[in-house]
Scaffold this active site. Structure first.
Site, mmCIF file in Angstrom:
data_model
loop_
_atom_site.group_PDB
_atom_site.id
_atom_site.type_symbol
_atom_site.label_atom_id
_atom_site.label_comp_id
_atom_site.label_asym_id
_atom_site.label_seq_id
_atom_site.Cartn_x
_atom_site.Cartn_y
_atom_site.Cartn_z
ATOM 1 N N GLU A 180 5.425 -7.669 -10.989
ATOM 2 C CA GLU A 180 4.888 -8.326 -9.774
ATOM 3 C C GLU A 180 3.627 -7.641 -9.287
ATOM 4 O O GLU A 180 2.667 -8.284 -8.861
ATOM 5 C CB GLU A 180 5.959 -8.324 -8.664
ATOM 6 C CG GLU A 180 5.612 -9.198 -7.462
ATOM 7 C CD GLU A 180 4.927 -8.465 -6.319
ATOM 8 O OE1 GLU A 180 4.567 -9.127 -5.340
ATOM 9 O OE2 GLU A 180 4.723 -7.232 -6.391
ATOM 10 N N GLU A 181 3.650 -6.325 -9.331
ATOM 11 C CA GLU A 181 2.573 -5.542 -8.701
ATOM 12 C C GLU A 181 1.227 -5.687 -9.417
ATOM 13 O O GLU A 181 0.206 -5.271 -8.905
ATOM 14 C CB GLU A 181 2.970 -4.058 -8.622
ATOM 15 C CG GLU A 181 4.227 -3.786 -7.798
ATOM 16 C CD GLU A 181 4.033 -3.994 -6.303
ATOM 17 O OE1 GLU A 181 2.905 -4.321 -5.893
ATOM 18 O OE2 GLU A 181 5.018 -3.840 -5.568
ATOM 19 N N HIS B 104 4.000 1.253 -0.835
ATOM 20 C CA HIS B 104 2.907 1.669 -1.726
ATOM 21 C C HIS B 104 2.426 3.084 -1.428
ATOM 22 O O HIS B 104 1.243 3.400 -1.573
ATOM 23 C CB HIS B 104 1.746 0.664 -1.708
ATOM 24 C CG HIS B 104 2.095 -0.650 -2.360
ATOM 25 N ND1 HIS B 104 1.194 -1.395 -3.101
ATOM 26 C CD2 HIS B 104 3.246 -1.339 -2.404
ATOM 27 C CE1 HIS B 104 1.787 -2.483 -3.558
ATOM 28 N NE2 HIS B 104 3.037 -2.476 -3.137
ATOM 29 N N ASP C 192 9.838 -1.292 -2.218
ATOM 30 C CA ASP C 192 9.147 -2.511 -2.653
ATOM 31 C C ASP C 192 9.150 -2.472 -4.181
ATOM 32 O O ASP C 192 8.335 -1.774 -4.754
ATOM 33 C CB ASP C 192 7.733 -2.531 -2.075
ATOM 34 C CG ASP C 192 6.852 -3.610 -2.680
ATOM 35 O OD1 ASP C 192 7.374 -4.487 -3.378
ATOM 36 O OD2 ASP C 192 5.628 -3.549 -2.477
ATOM 37 N N HIS D 267 11.625 -8.289 -7.519
ATOM 38 C CA HIS D 267 10.876 -7.721 -8.649
ATOM 39 C C HIS D 267 11.259 -6.270 -8.923
ATOM 40 O O HIS D 267 11.514 -5.491 -8.015
ATOM 41 C CB HIS D 267 9.370 -7.922 -8.496
ATOM 42 C CG HIS D 267 8.682 -7.122 -7.435
ATOM 43 N ND1 HIS D 267 8.211 -5.841 -7.668
ATOM 44 C CD2 HIS D 267 8.343 -7.423 -6.169
ATOM 45 C CE1 HIS D 267 7.603 -5.400 -6.566
ATOM 46 N NE2 HIS D 267 7.680 -6.335 -5.641
HETATM 47 ZN ZN ZN Z 1 6.852 -6.191 -3.765
#
Ligand code: ZN
Length: 357
Positions: free
Chosen positions: A214-215, A324, A182, A66
């Site tokens: 995605e998030e 994150h 990420d 993603h």
């Molecule tokens: Zn991810």
């Protein structure tokens, strides 16, 4: 394809792209791809990357990563020139205070700011012992009025905000430091895997999907899976490391101990037959891997495996410390091993094996 993997990761990590604003990430991908793959983009900003001259009538494998990152969005510009904002994706408020951010203005330029809250001097004793919520924070670009923000800096409500962080690589331990591992590491895995398999005579047809949003709920991949209609899927994720918060004997996401295979999270129980096939390949190829059984969390696999008539799917994770937050740490070796693993899986898989999944 001219650039090496580390340069690709650097460019992907530095690119700005919260959910819905992934354009810069796609630009980096398109530049890397050149004319080596066929690319197609949909209105959700999913980018489909397909090797040329593939033979049809072979099982289709979707390779997913993603493109979006967690960040923020400007909500309101206050009369004093500070800005209220909301999180895009999941953040822990305590990690935000005094961190620098960059805000995209209406010209597409980036303005640097800092996440600010009430100074300790003005806090009463109970406030000093209370965790400040994001709703009590503002972003400050050093302006003194709303007019300065809107007219000079050209920032408007809805402006996307990302951490103000630049990628670094430490050659001493081959550790990468940067934002958005990420899932920009996953995006790089998709592109690297397709690159390494260029010209290979495979028994499957590959489609890479650099998926958006995605998030905020695995949204891009939902559409991508309906578009690609894969027979199986491999999802690459920058997965959270637990090594410095957990006893070493039970950690499942230690940085530098190899890519993970995810058996279970809130969004999917991984296909056990596909997982076994992948683990057997790793053992044969001497790829060190970690088994992840997650209580929470979710990935694009959650939507992909439920698409169409059901899709056997596995998740290969590259451990990311401090996912994150502003600063992520990942091992470059874990990254290259994740790609080597995917390449080996794809070279060995065929229609009959897939039929058993
Ligand atoms: Zn991810």
């Amino acid at each position: 394809m001219k650039t090496d993997s580390l340069k690709l990761i650097q460019d992907l990590s530095n690119a700005n792209g919260i959910s819905g604003f992934e354009d810069e990430v796609l630009e980096v991908a398109r530049k890397y791809i050149g004319d080596s793959l066929d690319v197609k983009e949909d209105t959700l900003r999913n980018l489909y990357c397909t090797p040329k001259n593939q033979i049809e009538n072979k099982p289709v494998v979707m390779l997913d990563g993603h493109t979006d990152e967690v960040g923020f969005m400007i909500q309101t510009i206050k009369n004093d020139g500070t800005m209220k904002f909301i999180p895009i994706g999941s953040w822990f408020a305590q990690n935000l205070g005094s961190q620098r951010v960059r805000i995209r203005n209406s010209d597409g330029d980036y303005i640097k700011g800092v996440v600010a809250s009430k100074p300790p001097h003005f806090m009463n004793p109970s406030e000093r012992n209370t965790v400040i919520e994001i709703t009590g924070m503002v972003i400050d670009v050093g302006a003194v009025s709303k007019e300065e923000v809107t007219q000079k800096f050209k920032i408007e409500p809805g402006a996307p905000v990302v951490p103000e962080v630049t990628f670094e690589f430490n050659p001493m331990n081959k550790v990468m430091i940067g934002k958005a591992f990420d899932d920009r590491l996953g995006c790089a895995c998709v592109l690297d895997t397709l690159t390494q398999l260029q010209g290979s005579d495979l028994n499957v047809k590959l489609v890479g999907s650099l998926s958006s949003q995605e998030e905020v709920g695995l949204r891009g991949a939902k559409v991508a899976a309906q578009t690609i209609r894969p027979d199986i899927a491999i999802v690459f994720e920058g997965t959270p490391s637990d090594d410095n918060f957990t006893d070493a004997s039970i950690a499942q996401g230690a940085m530098g101990k190899g890519p993970q295979i995810r058996h279970r999270d809130s969004s999917m129980v991984g296909n056990p037959r596909f997982i076994k096939f992948a683990r057997d390949i790793a053992k044969k190829e001497n790829i060190k891997f970690q088994d992840a059984v997650r209580e929470n969390g979710g990935t694009n696999a959650g939507n992909i495996h439920l698409s169409n008539t059901g899709v056997p799917t596995i998740v290969i994770g590259i451990p990311v410390r401090y996912a994150h937050t502003h600063y992520c740490y990942s091992s470059y070796n874990d990254y290259t091993e994740a790609v080597r693993w995917a390449v080996a899986i794809l070279k060995n898989i065929d229609k009959d094996i897939i039929a058993e999944f």
